[in-house]
Design an enzyme around this catalytic site. Structure first.
Site, mmCIF file in Angstrom:
data_model
loop_
_atom_site.group_PDB
_atom_site.id
_atom_site.type_symbol
_atom_site.label_atom_id
_atom_site.label_comp_id
_atom_site.label_asym_id
_atom_site.label_seq_id
_atom_site.Cartn_x
_atom_site.Cartn_y
_atom_site.Cartn_z
ATOM 1 C CB ALA A 119 -19.044 -51.695 -71.336
ATOM 2 C CG ASN A 175 -14.204 -58.803 -71.954
ATOM 3 O OD1 ASN A 175 -13.171 -59.443 -71.750
ATOM 4 N ND2 ASN A 175 -15.047 -58.957 -72.805
ATOM 5 C CG HIS A 203 -21.973 -53.025 -67.100
ATOM 6 N ND1 HIS A 203 -22.192 -54.433 -67.097
ATOM 7 C CD2 HIS A 203 -22.242 -52.576 -68.320
ATOM 8 C CE1 HIS A 203 -21.844 -54.563 -68.235
ATOM 9 N NE2 HIS A 203 -21.909 -53.668 -69.191
#
Ligand SMILES: NC(=O)c1ccc[n+]([C@@H]2O[C@H](COP(=O)([O-])OP(=O)(O)OC[C@H]3O[C@@H](n4cnc5c(N)ncnc54)[C@H](O)[C@@H]3O)[C@@H](O)[C@H]2O)c1
Length: 252
Positions: A119, A175, A203
């Site tokens: 991601a 993760n 993020h």
């Protein structure tokens, strides 16, 4: 054409099955039989709930899109059987003892464990941290509360600490923090925030070292079927698989 065995027939598994071009999914494993059957029907694969039967199929690479637990359960057996392994639930590698065992198994079997970008963006050049150690490596992740399995009417910090601790509490959500640490050779600091006003999984990566500094912000669209997972993560597996045999290798 690369033949793969897909471990995990959930959200990411479905995206892989739907968009797999130049890749043949021969076997699909899930502990929930209906999921394995449904996905297998989508891509003309054979469905499995039994790992040993799944492993008897003829494929070169096992693609894990299941869970941290699945990597721990099956990772070593896959490598020992002479198949490469793509690990999306990279949080499993936060356990250093397990990581060393898995890597040693791959080395002995002359196989590869591949971790897709998932991601985020930037794992490629964060590897410079293994040559010139980073002073700062911080991941700030902001998600809608439901993505974290909680409800909250206001923005709040739900975790602040190191990646290897965060993944224990949020194995489905963080993760990427473990992947950052694996790339850079340094456990990442993590700030995890729940914010009811965001509709993306955000993020933010901050890194600093002798080279200068980096700020990356990724605003991922959550997958409709599983808001904890970003669509980009599934695409990154497809990208990895598509480029395995490409003689021109960019950005590693
Ligand atoms: N590295 C990254 O950036 C990144 C990004 C997104 C998702 N992920 C991880 O990838 C994995 C898959 O994500 P998803 O959104 O598809 O999840 P999902 O919950 O939609 O699907 C996972 C599927 O795997 C199956 N499964 C889980 N453990 C199993 C086991 N031990 N044996 C057999 N089947 C098992 C489940 O039944 C389910 O059908 C998750 O662990 C998620 O945290 C990583």
């Amino acid at each position: 054409m690369i033949k793969i065995g897909l471990l995990g027939c959930g959200n990411v598994g479905h995206i892989i099955a739907r968009y797999a071009e130049d890749i043949r999914i021969v076997a699909a494993l899930d502990r929930i039989p209906e999921r394995a059957q449904e996905l297998a029907a989508l891509c003309h694969a054979r469905p499995y709930t039994n790992f040993d039967a799944f492993m008897r199929e003829d494929f070169d690479i096992a693609v894990e899109a299941a869970s941290v637990g699945a990597v721990r359960l099956y990772g070593e057996a896959i490598l020992r059987a002479g198949k490469d392994l793509v690990v999306l639930s990279v949080g499993a590698l936060a356990d250093e003892e397990f990581q060393e065992r898995l890597v040693e198994t791959a080395r002995r079997a002359n196989r590869r464990i591949r971790v897709p970008s998932g991601a985020i963006i930037g794992l490629d050049n964060l590897k410079i941290g293994r040559i010139s150690p980073l002073r700062t490596l911080l991941l700030r992740t902001t998600k809608p509360p439901e993505s974290l399995g909680i409800s909250s009417a206001e923005r709040k910090e739900v975790f602040k600490g190191m990646a290897h601790d965060c993944i224990k509490q949020y194995p489905k959500n963080i993760n990427v923090a473990v992947a950052l640490g694996l790339a850079a050779g340094k456990d990442a600091d993590v700030e995890l925030l729940a914010d009811p006003d965001v509709d993306r999984n955000i993020h933010e990566i901050f890194a600093e070292g002798e080279f200068g500094d980096i700020y990356i912000r990724v605003r991922n669209v959550p997958s409709p079927d599983n808001p904890a997972t970003s669509y980009m993560a599934a695409l990154s597996i497809l990208t990895l698989l598509k480029n395995l045999e490409n003689p021109l290798v960019v950005g590693t």
